[in-house]
Motif scaffolding. Structure first.
Motif, PDB file in Angstrom:
ATOM      1  N   GLU A 108       3.689   5.733  -5.493  1.00 53.99           N
ATOM      2  CA  GLU A 108       3.581   5.710  -6.954  1.00 53.99           C
ATOM      3  C   GLU A 108       2.501   6.676  -7.430  1.00 53.99           C
ATOM      4  O   GLU A 108       2.710   7.440  -8.374  1.00 53.99           O
ATOM      5  CB  GLU A 108       3.259   4.290  -7.422  1.00 53.99           C
ATOM      6  CG  GLU A 108       3.169   4.143  -8.924  1.00 53.99           C
ATOM      7  CD  GLU A 108       2.821   2.722  -9.365  1.00 53.99           C
ATOM      8  OE1 GLU A 108       2.890   2.471 -10.579  1.00 53.99           O
ATOM      9  OE2 GLU A 108       2.484   1.886  -8.517  1.00 53.99           O
ATOM     10  N   MET A 109       1.348   6.668  -6.764  1.00 56.97           N
ATOM     11  CA  MET A 109       0.265   7.576  -7.150  1.00 56.97           C
ATOM     12  C   MET A 109       0.665   9.035  -6.928  1.00 56.97           C
ATOM     13  O   MET A 109       0.323   9.903  -7.726  1.00 56.97           O
ATOM     14  CB  MET A 109      -1.006   7.256  -6.360  1.00 56.97           C
ATOM     15  CG  MET A 109      -1.659   5.958  -6.775  1.00 56.97           C
ATOM     16  SD  MET A 109      -3.091   5.535  -5.758  1.00 56.97           S
ATOM     17  CE  MET A 109      -4.306   6.694  -6.425  1.00 56.97           C
ATOM     18  N   SER A 153       3.894   1.538  -1.127  1.00 58.04           N
ATOM     19  CA  SER A 153       4.504   1.633  -2.447  1.00 58.04           C
ATOM     20  C   SER A 153       3.509   2.221  -3.455  1.00 58.04           C
ATOM     21  O   SER A 153       3.863   3.094  -4.253  1.00 58.04           O
ATOM     22  CB  SER A 153       4.966   0.245  -2.913  1.00 58.04           C
ATOM     23  OG  SER A 153       5.485   0.306  -4.208  1.00 58.04           O
ATOM     24  N   ARG A 154       2.268   1.776  -3.412  1.00 59.86           N
ATOM     25  CA  ARG A 154       1.244   2.277  -4.338  1.00 59.86           C
ATOM     26  C   ARG A 154       0.922   3.742  -4.055  1.00 59.86           C
ATOM     27  O   ARG A 154       0.743   4.534  -4.982  1.00 59.86           O
ATOM     28  CB  ARG A 154      -0.020   1.419  -4.256  1.00 59.86           C
ATOM     29  CG  ARG A 154      -1.092   1.853  -5.205  1.00 59.86           C
ATOM     30  CD  ARG A 154      -0.653   1.706  -6.660  1.00 59.86           C
ATOM     31  NE  ARG A 154      -1.646   2.322  -7.518  1.00 59.86           N
ATOM     32  CZ  ARG A 154      -1.380   3.160  -8.504  1.00 59.86           C
ATOM     33  NH1 ARG A 154      -0.147   3.455  -8.829  1.00 59.86           N
ATOM     34  NH2 ARG A 154      -2.344   3.684  -9.208  1.00 59.86           N
ATOM     35  N   GLU A 207       0.829  -1.204   0.000  1.00 58.39           N
ATOM     36  CA  GLU A 207       0.000   0.000   0.000  1.00 58.39           C
ATOM     37  C   GLU A 207       0.864   1.255   0.000  1.00 58.39           C
ATOM     38  O   GLU A 207       0.568   2.216  -0.717  1.00 58.39           O
ATOM     39  CB  GLU A 207      -0.938   0.006   1.210  1.00 58.39           C
ATOM     40  CG  GLU A 207      -2.041  -1.012   1.153  1.00 58.39           C
ATOM     41  CD  GLU A 207      -2.803  -1.104   2.459  1.00 58.39           C
ATOM     42  OE1 GLU A 207      -4.014  -1.391   2.396  1.00 58.39           O
ATOM     43  OE2 GLU A 207      -2.206  -0.913   3.542  1.00 58.39           O
ATOM     44  N   TYR A 246      -2.449   1.169 -15.514  1.00 53.58           N
ATOM     45  CA  TYR A 246      -2.131   0.020 -14.659  1.00 53.58           C
ATOM     46  C   TYR A 246      -1.721  -1.195 -15.457  1.00 53.58           C
ATOM     47  O   TYR A 246      -2.269  -1.489 -16.494  1.00 53.58           O
ATOM     48  CB  TYR A 246      -3.320  -0.306 -13.763  1.00 53.58           C
ATOM     49  CG  TYR A 246      -3.608   0.837 -12.832  1.00 53.58           C
ATOM     50  CD1 TYR A 246      -2.760   1.095 -11.773  1.00 53.58           C
ATOM     51  CD2 TYR A 246      -4.673   1.686 -13.054  1.00 53.58           C
ATOM     52  CE1 TYR A 246      -2.991   2.177 -10.934  1.00 53.58           C
ATOM     53  CE2 TYR A 246      -4.918   2.755 -12.223  1.00 53.58           C
ATOM     54  CZ  TYR A 246      -4.071   2.992 -11.155  1.00 53.58           C
ATOM     55  OH  TYR A 246      -4.292   4.042 -10.329  1.00 53.58           O
ATOM     56  N   LYS A 292      -2.029  -7.743 -13.365  1.00 49.95           N
ATOM     57  CA  LYS A 292      -1.365  -8.463 -12.262  1.00 49.95           C
ATOM     58  C   LYS A 292      -1.118  -9.897 -12.626  1.00 49.95           C
ATOM     59  O   LYS A 292      -1.702 -10.513 -13.388  1.00 49.95           O
ATOM     60  CB  LYS A 292      -2.227  -8.409 -11.019  1.00 49.95           C
ATOM     61  CG  LYS A 292      -2.300  -7.002 -10.479  1.00 49.95           C
ATOM     62  CD  LYS A 292      -3.130  -6.969  -9.234  1.00 49.95           C
ATOM     63  CE  LYS A 292      -3.181  -5.536  -8.717  1.00 49.95           C
ATOM     64  NZ  LYS A 292      -3.911  -5.406  -7.523  1.00 49.95           N
ATOM     65  N   ASN A 344      -8.601   6.465  -2.091  1.00 53.64           N
ATOM     66  CA  ASN A 344      -8.079   5.103  -2.031  1.00 53.64           C
ATOM     67  C   ASN A 344      -7.461   4.738  -0.678  1.00 53.64           C
ATOM     68  O   ASN A 344      -7.570   3.601  -0.241  1.00 53.64           O
ATOM     69  CB  ASN A 344      -7.020   4.884  -3.126  1.00 53.64           C
ATOM     70  CG  ASN A 344      -7.644   4.665  -4.474  1.00 53.64           C
ATOM     71  OD1 ASN A 344      -8.231   3.627  -4.712  1.00 53.64           O
ATOM     72  ND2 ASN A 344      -7.529   5.647  -5.345  1.00 53.64           N
TER      73      ASN A 344
END
Length: 89
Positions: free
Chosen positions: A19-20, A15-16, A13, A86, A89, A34
């Protein structure tokens, strides 16, 4: 003294979220939706997690950027991110 974080994030989370925050077209409102972190909280996370020079570069880039702030965006933009952004996955 710092901005209190609302919850503890997993490594994925965190890391995301970072990134965002780095993405030019992802507004802080989308990050808040989010993860529940306000813009000042995102800034605090970035300050804590990035090297000083990286944080300064990021902060300079996002300050006042229309794409990072929904209120400054064109009303024609109705999405938070690009549909091809994105990776599967």
């Amino acid at each position: 003294m710092g901005i209190p974080l609302q919850k503890t994030l997993t490594e994925a989370e965190l890391s995301r979220l970072i990134e965002m925050a780095w993405e030019d077209r992802t507004p802080f409102d989308a990050i808040e939706q989010n993860f529940g972190f306000s813009e000042p909280q995102v800034i605090a996370v970035m300050r804590q997690e990035l090297k000083r020079s990286s944080f300064n570069l990021w902060r300079k880039r996002v300050t006042g950027r229309a794409t990072k702030h929904v209120a400054l965006r064109s009303k024609l933009v109705t999405r938070a991110y690009c549909s091809t952004q994105y990776k599967p996955k």
